[in-house]
Design an enzyme around this catalytic site. Structure first.
Site, PDB file in Angstrom:
ATOM      1  N   SER A   7       0.837  -1.200   0.000  1.00 47.44           N
ATOM      2  CA  SER A   7       0.000   0.000   0.000  1.00 47.44           C
ATOM      3  C   SER A   7       0.873   1.252   0.000  1.00 47.44           C
ATOM      4  O   SER A   7       1.569   1.554   0.978  1.00 47.44           O
ATOM      5  CB  SER A   7      -0.911   0.005   1.223  1.00 47.44           C
ATOM      6  OG  SER A   7      -1.598   1.236   1.258  1.00 47.44           O
ATOM      7  N   HIS A  32      -1.020  -1.184  -4.443  1.00 48.93           N
ATOM      8  CA  HIS A  32      -2.322  -0.838  -3.856  1.00 48.93           C
ATOM      9  C   HIS A  32      -2.322   0.678  -3.599  1.00 48.93           C
ATOM     10  O   HIS A  32      -1.451   1.205  -2.904  1.00 48.93           O
ATOM     11  CB  HIS A  32      -2.539  -1.603  -2.547  1.00 48.93           C
ATOM     12  CG  HIS A  32      -3.891  -1.385  -1.954  1.00 48.93           C
ATOM     13  ND1 HIS A  32      -5.016  -2.078  -2.351  1.00 48.93           N
ATOM     14  CD2 HIS A  32      -4.308  -0.533  -0.982  1.00 48.93           C
ATOM     15  CE1 HIS A  32      -6.061  -1.670  -1.657  1.00 48.93           C
ATOM     16  NE2 HIS A  32      -5.667  -0.724  -0.817  1.00 48.93           N
ATOM     17  N   ASP A  34      -4.478   3.950  -2.328  1.00 44.53           N
ATOM     18  CA  ASP A  34      -5.621   4.383  -1.521  1.00 44.53           C
ATOM     19  C   ASP A  34      -5.993   5.838  -1.803  1.00 44.53           C
ATOM     20  O   ASP A  34      -5.219   6.748  -1.500  1.00 44.53           O
ATOM     21  CB  ASP A  34      -5.277   4.245  -0.033  1.00 44.53           C
ATOM     22  CG  ASP A  34      -5.159   2.798   0.396  1.00 44.53           C
ATOM     23  OD1 ASP A  34      -6.124   2.043   0.187  1.00 44.53           O
ATOM     24  OD2 ASP A  34      -4.099   2.422   0.931  1.00 44.53           O
ATOM     25  N   MET A  36      -8.520   8.761  -0.796  1.00 49.34           N
ATOM     26  CA  MET A  36      -9.452   9.143   0.288  1.00 49.34           C
ATOM     27  C   MET A  36      -9.895  10.593   0.109  1.00 49.34           C
ATOM     28  O   MET A  36      -9.066  11.445  -0.232  1.00 49.34           O
ATOM     29  CB  MET A  36      -8.745   9.027   1.638  1.00 49.34           C
ATOM     30  CG  MET A  36      -8.164   7.662   1.907  1.00 49.34           C
ATOM     31  SD  MET A  36      -7.282   7.666   3.479  1.00 49.34           S
ATOM     32  CE  MET A  36      -6.660   5.985   3.489  1.00 49.34           C
ATOM     33  N   HIS A  65      -8.032   1.646  -4.723  1.00 45.16           N
ATOM     34  CA  HIS A  65      -9.071   1.494  -3.697  1.00 45.16           C
ATOM     35  C   HIS A  65      -9.659   2.877  -3.409  1.00 45.16           C
ATOM     36  O   HIS A  65      -8.996   3.720  -2.802  1.00 45.16           O
ATOM     37  CB  HIS A  65      -8.388   0.887  -2.455  1.00 45.16           C
ATOM     38  CG  HIS A  65      -9.274   0.754  -1.259  1.00 45.16           C
ATOM     39  ND1 HIS A  65      -8.763   0.502  -0.004  1.00 45.16           N
ATOM     40  CD2 HIS A  65     -10.621   0.841  -1.101  1.00 45.16           C
ATOM     41  CE1 HIS A  65      -9.756   0.424   0.861  1.00 45.16           C
ATOM     42  NE2 HIS A  65     -10.885   0.634   0.227  1.00 45.16           N
ATOM     43  N   MET A  67     -11.857   5.325  -1.496  1.00 45.48           N
ATOM     44  CA  MET A  67     -12.594   5.583  -0.253  1.00 45.48           C
ATOM     45  C   MET A  67     -13.199   6.970  -0.387  1.00 45.48           C
ATOM     46  O   MET A  67     -12.787   7.925   0.283  1.00 45.48           O
ATOM     47  CB  MET A  67     -11.644   5.470   0.945  1.00 45.48           C
ATOM     48  CG  MET A  67     -11.331   4.027   1.299  1.00 45.48           C
ATOM     49  SD  MET A  67      -9.824   3.840   2.262  1.00 45.48           S
ATOM     50  CE  MET A  67      -8.644   3.779   0.923  1.00 45.48           C
ATOM     51  N   MET A 136     -12.146  -4.987   4.544  1.00 48.68           N
ATOM     52  CA  MET A 136     -11.347  -4.072   5.365  1.00 48.68           C
ATOM     53  C   MET A 136     -11.131  -4.713   6.731  1.00 48.68           C
ATOM     54  O   MET A 136     -12.089  -5.054   7.429  1.00 48.68           O
ATOM     55  CB  MET A 136     -12.061  -2.727   5.530  1.00 48.68           C
ATOM     56  CG  MET A 136     -12.160  -1.893   4.270  1.00 48.68           C
ATOM     57  SD  MET A 136     -10.592  -1.620   3.418  1.00 48.68           S
ATOM     58  CE  MET A 136      -9.606  -0.841   4.684  1.00 48.68           C
ATOM     59  N   ASP A 174      -7.334  -5.959   3.616  1.00 46.75           N
ATOM     60  CA  ASP A 174      -6.698  -4.650   3.630  1.00 46.75           C
ATOM     61  C   ASP A 174      -6.726  -4.041   5.034  1.00 46.75           C
ATOM     62  O   ASP A 174      -7.783  -3.670   5.535  1.00 46.75           O
ATOM     63  CB  ASP A 174      -7.429  -3.734   2.639  1.00 46.75           C
ATOM     64  CG  ASP A 174      -6.732  -2.400   2.458  1.00 46.75           C
ATOM     65  OD1 ASP A 174      -5.626  -2.216   2.994  1.00 46.75           O
ATOM     66  OD2 ASP A 174      -7.308  -1.538   1.766  1.00 46.75           O
TER      67      ASP A 174
HETATM   68  C1  DX5 Z   1      -6.632   1.937   4.985  1.00 48.05           C
HETATM   69  C2  DX5 Z   1      -6.091   1.590   3.630  1.00 48.05           C
HETATM   70  C3  DX5 Z   1      -5.045   0.527   3.649  1.00 48.05           C
HETATM   71  C4  DX5 Z   1      -3.809   0.871   4.397  1.00 48.05           C
HETATM   72  C5  DX5 Z   1      -3.117  -0.404   4.768  1.00 48.05           C
HETATM   73  O1  DX5 Z   1      -7.729   2.774   4.827  1.00 48.05           O
HETATM   74  O2  DX5 Z   1      -7.123   1.162   2.779  1.00 48.05           O
HETATM   75  O3  DX5 Z   1      -4.724   0.140   2.311  1.00 48.05           O
HETATM   76  O4  DX5 Z   1      -2.932   1.687   3.676  1.00 48.05           O
HETATM   77  O5  DX5 Z   1      -2.003  -0.075   5.518  1.00 48.05           O
HETATM   78  P1  DX5 Z   1      -1.522  -0.923   6.786  1.00 48.05           P
HETATM   79  O6  DX5 Z   1      -1.011  -2.222   6.234  1.00 48.05           O
HETATM   80  O7  DX5 Z   1      -0.433  -0.090   7.368  1.00 48.05           O
HETATM   81  O8  DX5 Z   1      -2.699  -1.110   7.679  1.00 48.05           O
HETATM   82 ZN    ZN Z   2      -6.658   0.175   0.789  1.00 51.39          ZN
END
Ligand code: DX5
Ligand code: ZN
Length: 215
Positions: A7, A32, A34, A36, A65, A67, A136, A174
């Site tokens: 990630s 991956h 993220d 947000m 991903h 969010m 999640m 995740d």
């Molecule tokens: C959280 C993200 C994850 C996060 C995972 O909202 O979707 O992808 O980056 O990171 P770790 O492995 O540090 O929990």
């Molecule tokens: Zn994620």
């Protein structure tokens, strides 16, 4: 052997080229990413310009991903930015089937993510149309949180639903994935392990990627 997806949220944003190349040269399978929006989750990560910078150097599939609320607004943009798998949240889509159709019509694989409290049964009528379920295992919004143990139970439930419906979708976990819980996640039925902090906070990230890959 599972699919390992580091990630990028936990990468050093001042050294994104270096960290992207590290993933290229590791045993990882996907990136991956993220995204947000500060509305669906209480944090803002990064958006299109940063994804574009990662894409410039990435030599492995981008697993994006989202969010964000109302993700349909941006599906075609993420396709143009090189996303191979685009995951939206069940909780963020009023018309999930339409969102999935739109992702596929743009030529991407479609994923649906479930928050820790969302029952897997909600996917009963969409599971055959999707390529990936992202469970999640932390509340979305931040890297480096601790793993929620109830996830093992949800993996077993989603595996049963996949079997029952003859779906070929992958199960991605995740949040809070480390060498401590990865084996049990795999034996419970996980196909894809996302990991941020365990990889990027390590002295040698490539070694930790290999540790997960070899399990
Ligand atoms: C959280 C993200 C994850 C996060 C995972 O909202 O979707 O992808 O980056 O990171 P770790 O492995 O540090 O929990
Ligand atoms: Zn994620």
């Amino acid at each position: 052997m599972s699919i390992i997806a580091p990630s990028i949220l936990s990468a050093d944003f001042a050294n994104l080229e270096r960290d992207t190349k590290m993933v290229n040269n590791s045993h990882a399978d996907w990136f991956h990413i993220d995204i947000m929006d500060g509305v669906f989750v209480p944090n803002i990560s990064f958006g299109m310009p940063v994804l574009k910078a990662i894409q410039k150097h990435a030599e492995k599939p981008l697993d994006v991903h989202l969010m964000i609320v109302d993700p349909d607004r941006y599906i075609d943009i993420f396709s143009a930015l090189g996303a191979k798998i685009l995951t939206v949240h069940f909780e963020a889509c009023n018309h999930l089937h339409r969102s999935v159709q739109k992702i596929k019509s743009c030529g991407m694989k479609a994923g649906v993510a479930l928050n820790p409290h969302t029952p897997v049964n909600n996917l009963k009528n969409i599971i055959q149309n999707i390529d990936l379920v992202c469970l999640m295992s932390v509340n979305p919004g931040f890297g480096g949180q601790s793993f929620i143990e109830n996830t093992y139970k949800k993996i077993k439930e989603i595996r049963a639903l996949i079997k029952e419906t003859n779906s070929s979708c992958l199960v991605e976990i995740d949040g809070g994935v480390t060498n401590q819980n990865a084996s049990k996640l795999i034996t419970s039925g996980a196909d894809v392990l996302v990991s941020g902090n365990y990889i990027f906070a390590a002295e040698d990230p490539k070694t930790n990627i290999k540790i997960l890959k070899d399990l």
